[in-house]
Design a protein around this motif. Structure first.
Motif, PDB file in Angstrom:
ATOM      1  N   ASP A 120      48.854  40.642  47.013  1.00  0.00           N
ATOM      2  CA  ASP A 120      49.582  40.083  45.875  1.00  0.00           C
ATOM      3  C   ASP A 120      50.991  40.684  45.801  1.00  0.00           C
ATOM      4  OD1 ASP A 120      49.543  38.282  43.636  1.00  0.00           O
ATOM      5  OD2 ASP A 120      49.570  40.059  42.343  1.00  0.00           O
ATOM      6  N   TYR A 135      39.523  44.709  45.090  1.00  0.00           N
ATOM      7  CA  TYR A 135      40.658  44.483  44.192  1.00  0.00           C
ATOM      8  C   TYR A 135      41.932  45.100  44.780  1.00  0.00           C
ATOM      9  CZ  TYR A 135      43.731  44.344  40.214  1.00  0.00           C
ATOM     10  OH  TYR A 135      44.814  44.106  39.405  1.00  0.00           O
ATOM     11  N   TYR A 155      39.942  36.507  42.593  1.00  0.00           N
ATOM     12  CA  TYR A 155      41.255  37.095  42.868  1.00  0.00           C
ATOM     13  C   TYR A 155      41.907  36.431  44.070  1.00  0.00           C
ATOM     14  CZ  TYR A 155      40.233  40.900  39.598  1.00  0.00           C
ATOM     15  OH  TYR A 155      39.962  41.625  38.479  1.00  0.00           O
TER      16      TYR A 155
END
Length: 196
Positions: free
Chosen positions: A56, A49, A129
């Protein structure tokens, strides 16, 4: 109000992530604050993550720059539409920044495509993700292409407006020439010394 371009390397192995950067203070500051203050799920979700969050943040920074450029492009568009004088350097600066974004975001997008093919690396949660990030990067590339086309057409319109303005000036000069050249000829001929 300035775009700063730097090289960033992100290295991940098992439960370790290392970033190599050229200068302090960057797009990862928000993630660092979330880790230090135990905000959100960055600390609990694991390295996959965090890896996603770093990329991101990069994609978000690309979009932030494009949104800022979009406002600048709209301002230039209004000036060109009103036939106001603009600085061509502004158009070239926007083009340059858009090319930097393209050259920066394109390898990241290709890397995400490669990562999406690595099922054992991502796991099921990581894949969701990364698919989200991949669509985010596609949006960045589409926005970049759209802004580039807009800036190119603005430059063409600016050149066209200048050509039209030059044509109007040449028309006025041609009219004056049509009036004064025959008068100059007549004055030149009758101003000569001759008998008859």
């Amino acid at each position: 109000n300035k775009v700063i371009n730097e090289n960033i390397s992100i290295y991940m192995k098992e439960k370790l992530i290392i970033t190599f950067q050229e200068r302090p203070g960057d797009v990862f500051d928000g993630i660092r604050q979330r880790i230090e203050n135990a905000e959100g799920i960055v600390r609990t979700k694991g390295p996959e993550y965090l890896y996603f969050a770093l990329f991101d943040a990069l994609a978000d920074s690309y979009l932030d720059v494009i949104r800022k450029l979009e406002a600048d492009v709209e301002s230039l568009e209004e000036k060109i539409t009103r036939l106001e004088k603009i600085n061509v350097k502004d158009i070239h600066e926007i083009r340059k920044i858009l090319m930097i974004i393209r050259f920066s975001a394109s390898p990241v997008e290709r890397f995400m495509q490669t990562l999406l093919g690595e099922k054992e690396f991502l796991g099921s949660v990581g894949k969701l993700y990364m698919e989200s990030l991949d669509s985010h990067l596609k949006e960045v590339m589409n926005e970049q292409a759209l802004q580039k086309e807009t800036v190119d057409s603005l430059f063409e319109n600016y050149v066209l407006n200048n050509s039209n303005r030059m044509n109007e000036i040449m028309t006025v000069l041609t009219i004056f020439s049509a009036i004064f050249i025959p008068l100059s000829f007549v004055a030149g001929v009758f101003g000569m010394n001759f008998l008859h």
